[in-house]
Scaffold this active site. Structure first.
Site, PDB file in Angstrom:
ATOM      1  N   ARG A 175       8.478   1.200  17.221  1.00 40.14           N
ATOM      2  CA  ARG A 175       8.317  -0.065  16.496  1.00 40.14           C
ATOM      3  C   ARG A 175       9.164  -1.191  17.092  1.00 40.14           C
ATOM      4  O   ARG A 175       8.987  -2.346  16.746  1.00 40.14           O
ATOM      5  CB  ARG A 175       8.708   0.128  15.026  1.00 40.14           C
ATOM      6  CG  ARG A 175       7.717   0.943  14.236  1.00 40.14           C
ATOM      7  CD  ARG A 175       8.219   1.199  12.826  1.00 40.14           C
ATOM      8  NE  ARG A 175       8.622  -0.017  12.156  1.00 40.14           N
ATOM      9  CZ  ARG A 175       7.794  -0.845  11.539  1.00 40.14           C
ATOM     10  NH1 ARG A 175       6.506  -0.584  11.520  1.00 40.14           N
ATOM     11  NH2 ARG A 175       8.238  -1.924  10.929  1.00 40.14           N
ATOM     12  N   ARG A 179      10.948  -7.074  25.572  1.00 40.95           N
ATOM     13  CA  ARG A 179      10.300  -8.226  26.208  1.00 40.95           C
ATOM     14  C   ARG A 179      11.131  -8.717  27.380  1.00 40.95           C
ATOM     15  O   ARG A 179      12.354  -8.668  27.337  1.00 40.95           O
ATOM     16  CB  ARG A 179      10.121  -9.370  25.198  1.00 40.95           C
ATOM     17  CG  ARG A 179       9.304  -8.997  23.969  1.00 40.95           C
ATOM     18  CD  ARG A 179       9.384 -10.084  22.920  1.00 40.95           C
ATOM     19  NE  ARG A 179       8.685  -9.691  21.688  1.00 40.95           N
ATOM     20  CZ  ARG A 179       8.937 -10.184  20.496  1.00 40.95           C
ATOM     21  NH1 ARG A 179       9.900 -11.099  20.357  1.00 40.95           N
ATOM     22  NH2 ARG A 179       8.268  -9.776  19.442  1.00 40.95           N
ATOM     23  N   ARG A 252      14.650   8.577   3.287  1.00 42.15           N
ATOM     24  CA  ARG A 252      15.845   7.734   3.225  1.00 42.15           C
ATOM     25  C   ARG A 252      15.516   6.522   2.358  1.00 42.15           C
ATOM     26  O   ARG A 252      14.348   6.115   2.233  1.00 42.15           O
ATOM     27  CB  ARG A 252      16.287   7.269   4.610  1.00 42.15           C
ATOM     28  CG  ARG A 252      16.742   8.375   5.514  1.00 42.15           C
ATOM     29  CD  ARG A 252      17.963   9.109   4.991  1.00 42.15           C
ATOM     30  NE  ARG A 252      19.189   8.306   5.146  1.00 42.15           N
ATOM     31  CZ  ARG A 252      20.356   8.677   4.661  1.00 42.15           C
ATOM     32  NH1 ARG A 252      20.485   9.777   3.950  1.00 42.15           N
ATOM     33  NH2 ARG A 252      21.427   7.930   4.868  1.00 42.15           N
ATOM     34  N   ARG A 283      22.686  -3.661   7.623  1.00 41.97           N
ATOM     35  CA  ARG A 283      22.210  -5.045   7.713  1.00 41.97           C
ATOM     36  C   ARG A 283      22.864  -5.907   6.646  1.00 41.97           C
ATOM     37  O   ARG A 283      23.318  -5.399   5.619  1.00 41.97           O
ATOM     38  CB  ARG A 283      20.694  -5.138   7.482  1.00 41.97           C
ATOM     39  CG  ARG A 283      19.819  -4.379   8.433  1.00 41.97           C
ATOM     40  CD  ARG A 283      18.379  -4.413   7.939  1.00 41.97           C
ATOM     41  NE  ARG A 283      17.497  -3.646   8.787  1.00 41.97           N
ATOM     42  CZ  ARG A 283      16.422  -2.991   8.379  1.00 41.97           C
ATOM     43  NH1 ARG A 283      16.119  -2.991   7.099  1.00 41.97           N
ATOM     44  NH2 ARG A 283      15.664  -2.330   9.223  1.00 41.97           N
ATOM     45  N   GLU A 306      23.054  -3.987   3.105  1.00 41.75           N
ATOM     46  CA  GLU A 306      22.148  -2.840   3.049  1.00 41.75           C
ATOM     47  C   GLU A 306      22.805  -1.608   3.670  1.00 41.75           C
ATOM     48  O   GLU A 306      23.319  -1.664   4.784  1.00 41.75           O
ATOM     49  CB  GLU A 306      20.843  -3.132   3.780  1.00 41.75           C
ATOM     50  CG  GLU A 306      19.876  -1.950   3.772  1.00 41.75           C
ATOM     51  CD  GLU A 306      18.591  -2.223   4.521  1.00 41.75           C
ATOM     52  OE1 GLU A 306      18.011  -1.252   5.069  1.00 41.75           O
ATOM     53  OE2 GLU A 306      18.157  -3.392   4.584  1.00 41.75           O
ATOM     54  N   TYR A 352       5.254   5.122   6.976  1.00 39.89           N
ATOM     55  CA  TYR A 352       5.785   3.767   6.854  1.00 39.89           C
ATOM     56  C   TYR A 352       4.657   2.795   7.171  1.00 39.89           C
ATOM     57  O   TYR A 352       4.090   2.824   8.258  1.00 39.89           O
ATOM     58  CB  TYR A 352       6.947   3.535   7.820  1.00 39.89           C
ATOM     59  CG  TYR A 352       7.528   2.147   7.681  1.00 39.89           C
ATOM     60  CD1 TYR A 352       8.580   1.914   6.802  1.00 39.89           C
ATOM     61  CD2 TYR A 352       7.010   1.081   8.405  1.00 39.89           C
ATOM     62  CE1 TYR A 352       9.104   0.645   6.648  1.00 39.89           C
ATOM     63  CE2 TYR A 352       7.527  -0.189   8.256  1.00 39.89           C
ATOM     64  CZ  TYR A 352       8.567  -0.407   7.375  1.00 39.89           C
ATOM     65  OH  TYR A 352       9.074  -1.673   7.227  1.00 39.89           O
ATOM     66  N   ASP A 354       3.416  -1.298   7.228  1.00 40.14           N
ATOM     67  CA  ASP A 354       3.614  -2.724   7.018  1.00 40.14           C
ATOM     68  C   ASP A 354       2.656  -3.168   5.916  1.00 40.14           C
ATOM     69  O   ASP A 354       1.683  -2.474   5.586  1.00 40.14           O
ATOM     70  CB  ASP A 354       3.343  -3.494   8.308  1.00 40.14           C
ATOM     71  CG  ASP A 354       4.413  -3.256   9.363  1.00 40.14           C
ATOM     72  OD1 ASP A 354       5.588  -3.094   8.987  1.00 40.14           O
ATOM     73  OD2 ASP A 354       4.071  -3.216  10.566  1.00 40.14           O
TER      74      ASP A 354
END
Length: 374
Positions: A175, A179, A252, A283, A306, A352, A354
């Site tokens: 994921r 670049r 989790r 985070r 988090e 998972y 989106d």
């Protein structure tokens, strides 16, 4: 009262199905959730002290290149112009995420062009010659080399999953793109992205406004009995539905701790990752940045720390280890043999998703497993 359909779980998958069944099939739907709100993990609410729209379960950004998903969801909300940017804090210095040309140049202290960076990183990656990555660690090194892996991925992964990266499947790291240019938009390759202007909860309320839909919150499916004419659509954990017959699947959960700070702006962006092992949280979220179109509180801001934890009553992220996948296959076979129940969504599929993928899965389920059979 007897309903045509019972939907267990008021997240995006369940709400999409409820909306389609009520408005397209003109059937009666009862949608229940053990939480006190609709919207699942996308739930948003105004913080009472600051007036800032917050995401209770972590920052959720809608993004998609699917015209089908975009056409569907924009019936219920307008999106703002927010584009997601993420930074990682490593040794008190901020780096761009996902890895791009700026990350590479800053980390190595060089000034490479795109073609030079590709050659440079090719050498870094080639030092370990990993041809067929067998786990997350090997996959990450095969993408960015060991130095970047050690700095940004290894300890963050341990904090996130409570497992050694060598014990996690390689597909978890797929994921994270790499670049060789300066694009810093996290979802740069998607056509549409943003946050619902009125917040996610307002969007869900519009989806469920049909008089054919009844909502019952604080309702545990396993503690009540229901009369249903046609089908039950269950979006909770698949292992729980079958009484953990083959053992519990591992999950989790993101735990967020809120803090109000007397500053206009705390960190300058919505999300910063913390890669160092000695920092316990993964985070910091600052939701004020998700709504640049709004007049925001100039004296206060809200942040969320988090951390990743295990919470049997609030599963978020599946741990797709080999042992968990073997259990899942057995549970899916049990689900396949059930005629009057559909098990799906993030928890039901042990996957998972989106937001756009959850919508597309729900629309596909509706068209092929509900409408087609009526």
């Amino acid at each position: 009262m007897k309903y045509d359909y019972l939907i267990v779980g008021a997240g995006i998958f369940g709400c999409t199905l409820a909306e389609r069944i009520a408005n397209d099939l003109k059937a009666a739907v009862l949608i229940i959730d053990k939480r006190s709100h609709i919207g699942g993990n996308c739930y948003s609410e105004l913080d009472k002290e600051t007036g800032i729209e917050t995401h209770k379960y972590g920052t959720h950004v809608f993004h998609t290149s699917s015209g089908k998903a975009w056409e569907y969801i924009t019936k219920f909300t307008e999106f703002n112009s927010y584009h997601h940017q993420v930074f990682a804090n490593y040794r008190n210095k901020l780096y761009r995420m996902p890895f791009n040309l700026e990350t590479i140049n800053s980390f190595y202290g060089v000034k490479l062009t795109p073609s030079e960076a590709k050659k440079f990183m090719g050498k870094e990656i080639g030092r370990e010659d990993i041809g067929n990555p067998k786990n997350l660690e090997e996959k990450a090194i095969s993408l960015v080399g060991r130095p970047l892996y050690e700095a940004f991925i290894k300890h963050y992964t341990i904090k996130q999953w409570a497992k050694n990266p060598k014990d996690l499947p390689s597909n978890i790291i797929e994921r994270l793109p790499v670049r060789y240019d300066y694009r810093n938009d996290y979802f740069a390759n998607t056509r549409w992205q943003g946050i619902p202007i009125d917040g996610y909860t307002a969007m869900f309320e519009k989806m469920l406004k049909s008089p054919r839909i009844r909502i019952k919150l604080n309702c545990d499916y396993f503690k009540h009995s229901f009369k249903v004419n046609k089908k039950v659509i269950y979006t909770g954990p698949i292992d729980q539905y079958f009484g953990y017959k083959y053992g519990k699947l591992e999950w989790r959960t993101a735990k967020l701790s809120k803090k109000i700070i007397n500053l206009e702006d705390y960190q300058g962006t919505s999300v910063i990752n913390y890669a160092d092992p000695e920092v316990k949280y993964t985070r910091i979220h600052e939701p004020k940045h998700l709504h640049p179109e709004r007049k925001q509180n100039k004296n206060k801001t809200v942040i969320f720390y988090e951390t990743s934890t295990y919470d049997k009553d609030n599963p978020h992220y599946p741990i797709n280890s080999e042992s968990n996948q073997e259990k899942l296959k057995k549970y899916k076979k049990l689900a396949f043999d059930k005629e009057n129940i559909i098990i799906g969504g993030r928890l039901g599929d042990y996957a998972y998703y989106d937001i756009d993928k959850a919508i597309l899965n729900a629309l596909d389920t509706y068209n092929n497993r509900i409408k087609l059979n009526t």
